[in-house]
Design a protein around this motif. Structure first.
Motif, mmCIF file in Angstrom:
data_model
loop_
_atom_site.group_PDB
_atom_site.id
_atom_site.type_symbol
_atom_site.label_atom_id
_atom_site.label_comp_id
_atom_site.label_asym_id
_atom_site.label_seq_id
_atom_site.Cartn_x
_atom_site.Cartn_y
_atom_site.Cartn_z
ATOM 1 N N SER A 1 0.844 -1.198 0.000
ATOM 2 C CA SER A 1 0.000 0.000 0.000
ATOM 3 C C SER A 1 0.875 1.243 0.000
ATOM 4 O O SER A 1 1.892 1.298 0.708
ATOM 5 C CB SER A 1 -0.911 0.018 1.236
ATOM 6 O OG SER A 1 -1.761 -1.106 1.237
ATOM 7 N N PRO A 2 0.521 2.252 -0.791
ATOM 8 C CA PRO A 2 1.330 3.475 -0.809
ATOM 9 C C PRO A 2 1.289 4.185 0.535
ATOM 10 O O PRO A 2 0.338 4.036 1.311
ATOM 11 C CB PRO A 2 0.670 4.316 -1.906
ATOM 12 C CG PRO A 2 -0.715 3.791 -2.023
ATOM 13 C CD PRO A 2 -0.650 2.332 -1.691
ATOM 14 N N GLU A 3 2.336 4.925 0.807
ATOM 15 C CA GLU A 3 2.372 5.684 2.060
ATOM 16 C C GLU A 3 1.158 6.613 2.127
ATOM 17 O O GLU A 3 0.821 7.291 1.155
ATOM 18 C CB GLU A 3 3.664 6.499 2.138
ATOM 19 C CG GLU A 3 3.879 7.174 3.473
ATOM 20 C CD GLU A 3 5.233 7.835 3.588
ATOM 21 O OE1 GLU A 3 5.438 8.575 4.567
ATOM 22 O OE2 GLU A 3 6.087 7.616 2.704
ATOM 23 N N GLY A 4 0.501 6.611 3.276
ATOM 24 C CA GLY A 4 -0.678 7.449 3.452
ATOM 25 C C GLY A 4 -1.969 6.807 2.979
ATOM 26 O O GLY A 4 -3.023 7.444 3.021
ATOM 27 N N ALA A 5 -1.921 5.543 2.528
ATOM 28 C CA ALA A 5 -3.139 4.869 2.071
ATOM 29 C C ALA A 5 -4.146 4.789 3.207
ATOM 30 O O ALA A 5 -3.799 4.485 4.347
ATOM 31 C CB ALA A 5 -2.796 3.470 1.564
ATOM 32 N N ASP A 6 -5.417 5.076 2.875
ATOM 33 C CA ASP A 6 -6.450 5.016 3.903
ATOM 34 C C ASP A 6 -7.147 3.660 3.873
ATOM 35 O O ASP A 6 -6.861 2.793 3.032
ATOM 36 C CB ASP A 6 -7.453 6.161 3.744
ATOM 37 C CG ASP A 6 -8.171 6.149 2.393
ATOM 38 O OD1 ASP A 6 -8.059 5.154 1.651
ATOM 39 O OD2 ASP A 6 -8.843 7.157 2.088
ATOM 40 N N PHE A 7 -8.085 3.473 4.801
ATOM 41 C CA PHE A 7 -8.752 2.185 4.955
ATOM 42 C C PHE A 7 -9.469 1.736 3.681
ATOM 43 O O PHE A 7 -9.265 0.590 3.230
ATOM 44 C CB PHE A 7 -9.720 2.246 6.141
ATOM 45 C CG PHE A 7 -10.488 0.975 6.369
ATOM 46 C CD1 PHE A 7 -9.834 -0.185 6.751
ATOM 47 C CD2 PHE A 7 -11.861 0.952 6.213
ATOM 48 C CE1 PHE A 7 -10.544 -1.369 6.973
ATOM 49 C CE2 PHE A 7 -12.580 -0.210 6.422
ATOM 50 C CZ PHE A 7 -11.922 -1.376 6.797
ATOM 51 N N PRO A 8 -10.283 2.575 3.044
ATOM 52 C CA PRO A 8 -10.959 2.117 1.822
ATOM 53 C C PRO A 8 -9.989 1.691 0.722
ATOM 54 O O PRO A 8 -10.238 0.716 0.008
ATOM 55 C CB PRO A 8 -11.785 3.332 1.392
ATOM 56 C CG PRO A 8 -12.016 4.098 2.649
ATOM 57 C CD PRO A 8 -10.755 3.927 3.437
ATOM 58 N N MET A 9 -8.875 2.407 0.588
ATOM 59 C CA MET A 9 -7.906 2.053 -0.445
ATOM 60 C C MET A 9 -7.285 0.686 -0.166
ATOM 61 O O MET A 9 -7.118 -0.149 -1.073
ATOM 62 C CB MET A 9 -6.803 3.115 -0.530
ATOM 63 C CG MET A 9 -5.741 2.815 -1.586
ATOM 64 S SD MET A 9 -4.385 4.014 -1.585
ATOM 65 C CE MET A 9 -5.276 5.497 -2.064
ATOM 66 N N ILE A 10 -6.930 0.449 1.097
ATOM 67 C CA ILE A 10 -6.310 -0.833 1.454
ATOM 68 C C ILE A 10 -7.295 -1.976 1.254
ATOM 69 O O ILE A 10 -6.945 -3.039 0.718
ATOM 70 C CB ILE A 10 -5.796 -0.790 2.906
ATOM 71 C CG1 ILE A 10 -4.672 0.244 3.023
ATOM 72 C CG2 ILE A 10 -5.303 -2.161 3.343
ATOM 73 C CD1 ILE A 10 -4.208 0.502 4.449
ATOM 74 N N VAL A 11 -8.540 -1.782 1.657
ATOM 75 C CA VAL A 11 -9.557 -2.824 1.462
ATOM 76 C C VAL A 11 -9.707 -3.139 -0.024
ATOM 77 O O VAL A 11 -9.813 -4.302 -0.421
ATOM 78 C CB VAL A 11 -10.907 -2.399 2.076
ATOM 79 C CG1 VAL A 11 -12.027 -3.350 1.642
ATOM 80 C CG2 VAL A 11 -10.804 -2.362 3.596
ATOM 81 N N ALA A 12 -9.719 -2.099 -0.858
ATOM 82 C CA ALA A 12 -9.850 -2.311 -2.304
ATOM 83 C C ALA A 12 -8.666 -3.130 -2.830
ATOM 84 O O ALA A 12 -8.843 -4.002 -3.697
ATOM 85 C CB ALA A 12 -9.937 -0.973 -3.024
ATOM 86 N N GLN A 13 -7.462 -2.860 -2.329
ATOM 87 C CA GLN A 13 -6.301 -3.642 -2.742
ATOM 88 C C GLN A 13 -6.450 -5.111 -2.340
ATOM 89 O O GLN A 13 -6.128 -6.022 -3.123
ATOM 90 C CB GLN A 13 -5.030 -3.068 -2.116
ATOM 91 C CG GLN A 13 -4.569 -1.750 -2.690
ATOM 92 C CD GLN A 13 -3.260 -1.320 -2.062
ATOM 93 O OE1 GLN A 13 -3.159 -1.138 -0.848
ATOM 94 N NE2 GLN A 13 -2.232 -1.157 -2.893
#
Length: 304
Positions: free
Chosen positions: A35-47
């Protein structure tokens, strides 16, 4: 979709490994998510969802190995080295069948390959995870963990802190994050041509790059590894005295340093341990390597 299989997520501070796990604990396929630095919860879940789909895992049970405390009543992970996930409904978002501490997940999988009735497992990744298996089950003191045994306070100088806020703890001086920091600092001094060259190529030195340099015989990298072995030896002496394990197993990314690294840790530990504990508690490498967390999470999802 593979019949009877599960998805195991092993969340780490630097990346997350996702595996397709058979009912017998075989790793059938895997993906790694950074996950990129600063990734938030929705972004991580999508990954995570994308990686699960790539594994053909839609509809399969999901197990999550979480790098922190676990609140089973609410299905939440807490106090981890991935703050964007703390207190968030990750289990609910992924429909997880199991949520457990990452060190426990790795130890449950690894214990299947050892005869010890009291096995302590140390997972050396971005941080330091510690779990103990007694009669086949994790020993838990609080928060679904063996306390915070990776944060034993060892360095009286308190020069460095871990990403969770401790100063002078084991994780601050003998973890993947600590190795990357110290290797980058050494590269700037010119003490290690290999580390300096890596820093010039990449802007910093990763723990993996430092391990490769040590395995290639670079003197500076070897000094850093020896320093980590010293701190880990002190910790092993304390764990032996506190828990009286029959066996201590080392896994995680830094276990790639191999048996010579474990031998250094053992020598430092034996010099500080009660003799009867040294004689009855050997140290060894994990047989599942860096895959144990994924496998343990997947098996937990399949457990009745």
């Amino acid at each position: 979709m593979t019949k009877g299989a599960a998805i195991g997520l092993d969340i780490g501070g630097g990346s997350t490994k996702l595996g397709l796990i058979s009912p017998t604990g075989d790793l059938l396929a895997s993906r790694r998510v950074v996950s990129p630095e600063g990734a938030d919860f929705p972004m991580i879940v999508a990954q995570y969802r994308s990686a699960i789909a790539a594994l053909g895992g839609q509809g399969l049970p999901v197990g999550i190995a979480y790098p922190g405390h676990v609140d089973q009543a609410r299905g939440l992970g807490l106090n981890s080295n991935v703050p964007a996930l703390d207190g968030q409904p990750l289990s609910a978002e992924l429909g997880a069948a199991a949520l457990l501490n990452d060190a426990d997940a790795a130890a449950v999988a690894e214990a299947r390959h050892h005869a010890a009735s009291r096995m302590l497992m140390v997972t050396l990744g971005t941080g330091v995870g510690v779990s103990m298996i007694v009669a086949g089950k994790p020993l838990e003191t609080a928060g679904g963990t063996l306390g915070d045994s990776g944060h034993l306070n060892l360095d009286p100088s308190g020069r460095f802190g871990c990403r969770q806020g401790c100063t002078g703890c084991l994780e601050s001086v003998a973890s993947g994050e600590a190795l990357a920091r110290d290797a980058t600092l050494m590269a700037a001094t010119g003490e290690s041509p290999a580390l300096t060259a890596e820093a010039q190529r990449s802007g910093e030195v990763s723990a993996a790059a430092a391990c490769r340099a040590a395995l290639a015989g670079d003197p500076g990298a070897l000094r850093l590894v020896a320093g980590m072995a010293g701190w880990l030896g002190m910790a092993v002496a304390s764990w032996r005295a506190s828990f009286h394990p029959d066996l201590i197993v080392f896994g995680g990314g830094l276990s790639a340093l191999g048996q010579p690294f474990i031998d250094q840790i053992r020598d430092r530990a034996d010099a500080r341990s009660l003799p009867f504990l040294s004689a009855n508690c050997p140290l060894t490498l994990a047989r599942l390597g860096n895959d144990a967390g994924m496998i343990g999470a997947g098996l937990a999802a399949l457990a009745p």
